[in-house]
Design an enzyme around this catalytic site. Structure first.
Site, PDB file in Angstrom:
ATOM      1  N   ARG A  35      43.081  -5.859 -10.845  1.00 28.41           N
ATOM      2  CA  ARG A  35      44.291  -6.543 -10.397  1.00 28.41           C
ATOM      3  C   ARG A  35      44.650  -7.652 -11.383  1.00 28.41           C
ATOM      4  O   ARG A  35      43.771  -8.277 -11.975  1.00 28.41           O
ATOM      5  CB  ARG A  35      44.092  -7.112  -8.990  1.00 28.41           C
TER       6      ARG A  35
ATOM      7  N   LYS B 177      41.386 -13.782 -13.655  1.00 26.16           N
ATOM      8  CA  LYS B 177      40.781 -12.654 -14.376  1.00 26.16           C
ATOM      9  C   LYS B 177      41.113 -12.691 -15.873  1.00 26.16           C
ATOM     10  O   LYS B 177      40.574 -11.929 -16.669  1.00 26.16           O
ATOM     11  CB  LYS B 177      41.224 -11.326 -13.754  1.00 26.16           C
TER      12      LYS B 177
ATOM     13  N   LYS C 178      30.986   0.120 -12.935  1.00 31.25           N
ATOM     14  CA  LYS C 178      31.455   1.486 -13.208  1.00 31.25           C
ATOM     15  C   LYS C 178      31.458   1.759 -14.711  1.00 31.25           C
ATOM     16  O   LYS C 178      31.050   2.832 -15.165  1.00 31.25           O
ATOM     17  CB  LYS C 178      32.855   1.692 -12.614  1.00 31.25           C
TER      18      LYS C 178
END
Length: 758
Positions: free
Chosen positions: A485, A490, A596
């Site tokens: 997002r 971030k 991941k």
């Protein structure tokens, strides 16, 4: 009856279901072959399925991974949530920025769900309290839709039950008397709007009445369903007493969104079951547990007392009573500490009176957990310090994880086969088996295989990008990927500054050696988050200049990945060389995208934030690129006073980047387009980008240097894969089960439907 676990979440970011179901049932190759025999391609069939996008990002995807793990380790678990008619919006890039389109995911129906009208339940709202009784409430019905959640190869199938709002069929009598029958029918929409659309905010609290309705709607229906199931013991008489309730029922609150469950359970025990307060409170606190997902102050839920009192008058009374009894305890423990009482109160008195839902969740739970070691420490020493002082035994850590079924077996068959060839298939349900790959870093053949798989994954993505964006991507370039997002914390902007820096270096000396990169950024911005949308605009504008500059050629490409979602992640992540995890230390609670990428053999450039710290611990610091300030250094800088101008004046490359943005170099048609971005960076940047810029650029130079030695790079990639075991959601859920829910996981395989049961 063994204990049942109830996971309450307002979000489930499931993605597609077909391939995951075939894999968990062990029928993928059979289906593949059968379709091939009749001249069909299974991938074309898979591409018809819509993503179930009932979540925003990490929190919703975590819930989906947890469902898979709870079924796979044999827990009797149920997910409860809302069947939103419209999930997270589809992002389209138009005129150089993000636009939103509604995600009409149910347009052609949903083959995975079964409506259960026989279990419809009433949900009451509004009305008033008269002598402790809730009277004259409005009623809306909750229709359950069940989705099966199969475990991996163990014949366990759990249930995700999603509630849809339905208008009661008895017409509003007032209208009926007025003879306005048509209007009465049209007004049914008002009730049904409750489950119409997912709120598209990530890490941000928007105190809207419809959102509070959604939360209570989900909680009320789920609590009724949980009570019904507890009372109707399969064999033997119906249960009429509740001593056993906490031993048979565990309720996990995924963030504070379902925290009204605490007040609702109290209401049911007090008003309907007529239990005394202390008995009811003991049952509730032993049943509920709360997971905190963020420390950002703007994300913490604080509902106005006026709104709560209007919509849920009895619940507000109960919350006041909980608070009164709680503050009495605090006062006994810390006599005369009025400041502490003010800080810890469930009701905030400064300005408009509000209920702090995190405080309600902590007081009403027997366990409170953060989602990575660092985050759990920050909770204890910072935002919930007073509560930790009072109840240190309540606080735990449960580091997040991801399901290796979807995030390796499903999305990266090439790597899965390469691994299985060397160490078998145990890792699929016991991910720490991957540690057996560590000795193979010196096996030249295995190194070559891993390189080949990565290259094939990159070729596939390069083809997709050429088709979608008409940009020729150099598949030999480093795939530098930043997907999550869009949020200031971030720091996608920091990545953008690195891109501009690389561009400037190429322009300054076009013949100097340069390690080619394809930088991909993807992610959605909340529709009302202006700065996040500006960040997307800037990245697109920079890409437009970089990608069309003949001097740059194929050394550097910048691509904005439109409409990043679960299905796109499954394609992109296996092709990544470099994973960007660059939040300001102390802001990303855990992160799961980081895991991941690690599992799929990308190297990480990141700060010492969230689970990055534990990833480094597992793989060794030589296998990850760490830069920037740690949490203590961030705190120290904030205490000293961060001054962006210092860095701007001291670092010529940084100054050049900022000057280019503010002069309109990237926006020639509108010189002032990014002036608010520059103003934020220069004057009120809460996330200290400039303070980490120099370290980030230096670290990126190290990344490029290593990438020139492809074998050394691949060896580090293998060390990443081999160190991923801890980050399986199977491990996370086993810890929740043993340390919070009081149940033991079981790897026993149940008999298949056609086999006899004992």
């Amino acid at each position: 009856m063994r204990e049942r676990v109830y996971y309450l979440s307002l979000e489930y970011y499931m993605g597609r279901t077909l391939q995951n179901t075939m894999i968990n049932l062990g029928i993928q190759s059979a289906c593949d072959e059968a379709l091939y025999q009749v001249g069909l391609d299974i991938e074309e069939l898979q591409d018809i399925e819509e993503d179930a996008g009932l979540g925003n990002g990490g929190l919703g995807r975590l819930a989906a991974c947890f469902l898979d793990s709870m079924a796979t380790i044999g827990l009797a678990a149920y997910g409860y949530g809302i069947r939103y008619e419209y999930g997270i919006f589809a992002q389209r890039i138009k005129n150089g920025g993000q636009t939103e389109e509604p995600d009409d995911w149910l347009r052609f129906g949903n083959p995975w769900e079964t409506a259960r009208p026989e279990y419809v339940l009433p949900v009451c709202m509004y009305g008033r309290v008269d002598g402790g009784n809730w009277v004259h409430p409005q009623v809306v019905f909750a229709m359950p839709y069940d989705t099966p959640i199969p475990g991996y190869a163990n014949n366990v199938v759990n249930t995700l039950r999603l509630w849809s709002a339905m208008s009661p069929s008895s017409f509003n009598l007032q209208f009926f008397n007025n003879g306005d029958y048509i209007q009465a029918v049209l007004d049914r929409n008002l009730a049904e709007n409750i489950s119409r659309v997912l709120y598209p905010n990530d890490n941000f609290f928007e105190g809207k009445e419809l959102r509070l309705k959604q939360q209570y709607f989900m909680v009320s229906a789920s609590v009724q369903d949980i009570m019904r199931r507890f009372k109707s013991a399969r064999n033997g008489p119906k249960r009429t007493t509740f001593e056993e309730f906490p031993n048979k029922v565990a309720i996990q609150l995924n963030d504070t969104h379902p925290s009204l469950a605490i007040a609702e359970l109290m209401r049911v025990f007090l008003d309907i079951e007529k239990l005394p307060w202390d008995t009811a409170w003991d049952i509730v606190t032993r049943t509920c547990a709360y997971t905190n997902h963020t420390v950002l102050p703007e994300a913490l839920e604080r509902w106005p007392v006026s709104m709560l009192g209007n919509m849920l008058p009895r619940h507000l009374e109960i919350i006041y009573d909980i608070n009164w009894k709680f503050l009495d305890k605090v006062n006994h423990r810390f006599p005369g500490d009025l400041e502490r009482l003010r800080r810890m109160s469930l009701v905030e008195e400064d300005g408009e009176k509000r209920v702090n839902m995190a405080h309600l969740a902590i007081v009403g739970s027997h366990a409170v957990n953060g989602v990575a070691a660092l985050h759990s420490e920050i909770i204890k020493r910072d935002i919930f310090k007073d509560f930790f002082d009072m109840w240190p035994e309540k606080f735990q850590n449960k580091t997040n994880g991801i399901t290796p079924r979807r995030w390796l077996l499903l999305c990266n068959p090439g790597l899965s086969d390469a691994i299985a060839e060397k160490i078998g298939e145990e890792w699929i349900t016991h991910l720490d088996e991957l540690a057996k790959l560590k000795p193979l870093v010196t096996d030249a053949n295995f190194v070559r295989t891993v390189q080949k798989v990565k290259q094939e994954n990159k070729m596939r993505v390069a083809q997709m990008l050429t088709k979608q964006y008409e940009i020729e991507v150099n598949p030999a370039s480093m795939f530098d990927i930043h997907v999550k997002r869009i949020h200031e914390y971030k720091r996608q902007l920091l990545n953008c500054l690195h891109v501009i820096t690389m561009y400037n270096r190429i322009k300054k000396d076009p013949s100097a050696p340069f390690v080619p990169r394809t930088v991909m950024v993807g992610g959605k911005a909340a529709p009302g988050y202006h700065m996040a949308k500006q960040i997307i605009r800037l990245i697109l504008a920079v890409g437009n200049i970089v990608n069309n500059d003949p001097v740059v050629g194929n050394k550097l490409k910048v691509i904005y990945l439109e409409n990043y979602r679960v299905t796109l992640a499954e394609r992109i992540i296996p092709a990544a060389d470099l994973s960007e995890q660059i939040s300001t230390a102390g802001t990303e609670a855990s992160g799961t995208g980081n895991m991941k990428f690690m599992l799929n053999g990308a190297l990480t450039i990141g700060t010492l934030d969230g689970a990055n710290i534990e990833m480094r611990e597992e793989m060794g610091e030589e296998n990850i690129f760490i830069f920037g300030m740690n949490v203590d250094e961030v705190e120290a800088l904030k205490a000293r006073g961060y001054n962006a101008h210092e860095y701007y004046n001291k670092l010529p490359e940084l100054r050049q980047c900022i000057d280019m943005i503010s002069s309109g170099f990237f926006s020639p048609h509108d010189i002032n387009m990014f002036k608010d971005v520059v103003d934020m960076l220069m004057n009120h940047d809460r996330f200290l980008l400039f303070a980490d810029y120099e370290s980030y650029i230096r670290c990126q130079d190290e990344v490029s240097k290593l990438y020139m030695n492809q074998d050394a790079w691949a060896r580090k990639a293998i060390m990443n894969i081999a160190s991923s075991g801890k980050f399986s959601s199977d491990r996370t859920i086993a810890e929740y089960a043993r340390e919070i829910w009081g149940v033991e996981p079981s790897m026993e395989k149940l008999p298949a439907p056609h086999e006899p049961r004992e």
